[in-house]
Design a protein around this motif. Structure first.
Motif, PDB file in Angstrom:
ATOM      1  N   PRO A 107       0.831  -1.212   0.000  1.00 29.10           N
ATOM      2  CA  PRO A 107       0.000   0.000   0.000  1.00 29.10           C
ATOM      3  C   PRO A 107       0.860   1.254   0.000  1.00 29.10           C
ATOM      4  CG  PRO A 107      -0.741  -1.563   1.674  1.00 29.10           C
ATOM      5  CD  PRO A 107       0.583  -2.052   1.170  1.00 29.10           C
ATOM      6  N   LEU A 108       0.363   2.323  -0.599  1.00 31.67           N
ATOM      7  CA  LEU A 108       1.118   3.560  -0.715  1.00 31.67           C
ATOM      8  C   LEU A 108       1.545   4.100   0.650  1.00 31.67           C
ATOM      9  CD1 LEU A 108       2.260   5.841  -2.426  1.00 31.67           C
ATOM     10  CD2 LEU A 108       0.002   6.954  -2.334  1.00 31.67           C
ATOM     11  N   LYS A 109       0.671   3.975   1.645  1.00 34.99           N
ATOM     12  CA  LYS A 109       1.005   4.524   2.963  1.00 34.99           C
ATOM     13  C   LYS A 109       2.167   3.773   3.605  1.00 34.99           C
ATOM     14  CE  LYS A 109      -2.314   1.954   5.852  1.00 34.99           C
ATOM     15  NZ  LYS A 109      -3.389   2.108   6.879  1.00 34.99           N
ATOM     16  N   PHE A 110       2.280   2.472   3.345  1.00 35.22           N
ATOM     17  CA  PHE A 110       3.396   1.709   3.898  1.00 35.22           C
ATOM     18  C   PHE A 110       4.697   2.004   3.143  1.00 35.22           C
ATOM     19  CE2 PHE A 110      -0.155  -0.899   5.480  1.00 35.22           C
ATOM     20  CZ  PHE A 110       0.205  -0.958   6.811  1.00 35.22           C
ATOM     21  N   TYR A 111       4.582   2.259   1.848  1.00 32.39           N
ATOM     22  CA  TYR A 111       5.765   2.668   1.083  1.00 32.39           C
ATOM     23  C   TYR A 111       6.279   4.018   1.598  1.00 32.39           C
ATOM     24  CZ  TYR A 111       8.550   4.546  -2.750  1.00 32.39           C
ATOM     25  OH  TYR A 111       9.544   5.127  -3.482  1.00 32.39           O
TER      26      TYR A 111
END
Length: 220
Positions: A107-111
């Motif tokens: 997910p973008l937030k984890f990246y």
């Protein structure tokens, strides 16, 4: 009285540097354990950044080179070069034993959190606490060489999945402080770019492999 407490700083002597470093390391570990038990998102980045700011407030003075375009270019080049060396000699040879994540599953937030944590918060915290306060304090008692080896061994022991590379990187960064007067922020540029290279190798290697394999006709 409250104002006096807020302005208080410990004397910049070896004992205080070691004590502040030890408290910071233990405090971050304890805080992360508590926050992780409540599943707080970004607990590692949060605690390490706060610890860095606190240590910088308490013991701000350290050798430093003047920032300049030439210095920034050099720091970036060194960080990317060390990252490329890691990929070439460690990441690529160990690719068959590595569990790579699928890019589409991140997910973008984890990246974004991975970038902030590994490329900004962790380098700032580790450079200030380990290779400024702890190294400086230990050098007073044991000399620069023994302190460098001891601090780098401690750093490597924490990075159990990459003990030898972590030790060598730490020795290099210690030399950057002792011989070139690079301060914590300047060393963090190098450290952060090494982590940046490692992070993106882990993320993008499967895509690169799948793209090149039909062309090369042999497994990468």
């Amino acid at each position: 009285m409250i104002n006096n407490i807020s302005l208080w700083k410990p004397r910049p002597i070896a004992e205080n540097k070691i004590l502040v470093a030890a408290i910071a390391i233990a405090g971050v570990g304890a805080a992360q354990g508590i926050l992780n038990s409540f599943d707080v998102f970004g607990s590692k980045a949060m605690t390490e950044m706060l610890a860095f700011l606190a240590c910088s407030r308490l013991l701000p003075n350290e050798p430093r080179r003047k920032w300049s375009p030439r210095l920034c270019t050099g720091l970036i080049a060194i960080g990317l070069l060390l990252g490329a060396i890691w990929v070439l000699f460690i990441g690529f040879p160990g690719r068959h034993e590595t569990n790579f994540p699928q890019l589409k599953e991140i997910p973008l937030k984890f990246y974004a959190l991975g970038l902030v944590t590994s490329c900004i918060a962790a380098p700032l915290f580790e450079e200030k606490v380990v290779r400024h306060l702890l190294l400086d304090g230990a050098s007073y008692y044991f000399g620069k060489l023994a302190a460098t080896i001891g601090v780098s061994a401690l750093f490597a022991a924490v990075h159990v999945d990459a003990i030898v590379p972590a030790f060598l990187l730490s020795v290099f960064l210690c030399a950057g402080m002792q011989f070139f007067n690079l301060n914590s922020a300047q060393r963090s540029v190098i450290h952060g770019l090494v982590n940046f290279s490692m992070l993106h190798w882990m993320i993008f290697y499967p895509t690169l492999r799948d793209f090149l394999q039909p062309t090369l006709g042999s497994p990468l």
